[in-house]
Design an enzyme around this catalytic site. Sequence first.
Site, PDB file in Angstrom:
ATOM      1  N   LYS A  63       0.820  -1.211   0.000  1.00  0.00           N
ATOM      2  CA  LYS A  63       0.000   0.000   0.000  1.00  0.00           C
ATOM      3  C   LYS A  63       0.852   1.259   0.000  1.00  0.00           C
ATOM      4  O   LYS A  63       2.032   1.249   0.327  1.00  0.00           O
ATOM      5  CB  LYS A  63      -0.991  -0.035   1.172  1.00  0.00           C
TER       6      LYS A  63
ATOM      7  N   ARG B  58      -2.779 -10.374   4.823  1.00  0.00           N
ATOM      8  CA  ARG B  58      -3.215 -10.522   3.426  1.00  0.00           C
ATOM      9  C   ARG B  58      -2.148  -9.883   2.540  1.00  0.00           C
ATOM     10  O   ARG B  58      -1.899  -8.678   2.649  1.00  0.00           O
ATOM     11  CB  ARG B  58      -4.575  -9.840   3.261  1.00  0.00           C
TER      12      ARG B  58
END
Length: 264
Positions: A204, A240
């Site tokens: 991210k 994840r």
Amino acid sequence: MGIVNVTPDSFSDGGLYLATDRAIKRGLDMAAAGSDIVDVGGESTRPGASRVPGEEEKRRVLPVVRALAAAGVAVSIDTMHADVAEAALDAGACAINDVSGGLADPDMSRCAADSGVPYIAMHWRAPSDEMYRHAAYYDVVAEVAAELERRLDALVGAGVSFEQIIVDPGLGFAKNAGHNWQLLARLDALHALGRPILIGASRKSFLGRLIGEGSPPRHRDDATAAVSALAAAAGAYCVRVHNVAPTLDAVRVAAAWAHGGSAP
């Protein structure tokens, strides 16, 4: 949890696995690399992304879910649509990963309740194309914990078993980089909810800002592995990720450290 994005526009690997055969191979490779569950999604939730109709989402994901499940891979379906979740469960998926925590589709709580499968409820305030307008907090940790607690109450009230639910603080969803780091530093506040925690930090933008503004998503796997190891050491139930192998190594190191080198 390994990520398979069957999408043309996901922020990290959009388009790479849009073809069914490539998505299936990606999921099989992740399982072989040690992923406990493969998360298959057909709708990008990157910042600014628009919603995808349920029928198109099903067209993308169902052949992948069916093939992976037939190969013995544990599959979760990453969707905000109850009808997509139901179809994926019929195709062999064994869990639902809903980034809206049931807010995007009022039928999702019924789907989770009827199926009895693990249900991941993420902290969510708005769709991706407007979520950053809602990234305002006085105390991000307290507010995310309180909003997740309200989602837990609502889901249980709708018939979902408390024991089914896994919570996700939603890093990057209506949150800036500072908010993400504050949440990661205070996972204890989320443990107080009494449910397992999933952390989705992989590749991210807040990691890119930390290691260099020009860092493309695929160059953030080392930073992802570090976050994953620290999250696991802090008690996270699942991480994840896009790249399973380095994260699995990092989590094993964290476990060995915590247990003095003995098997956890």
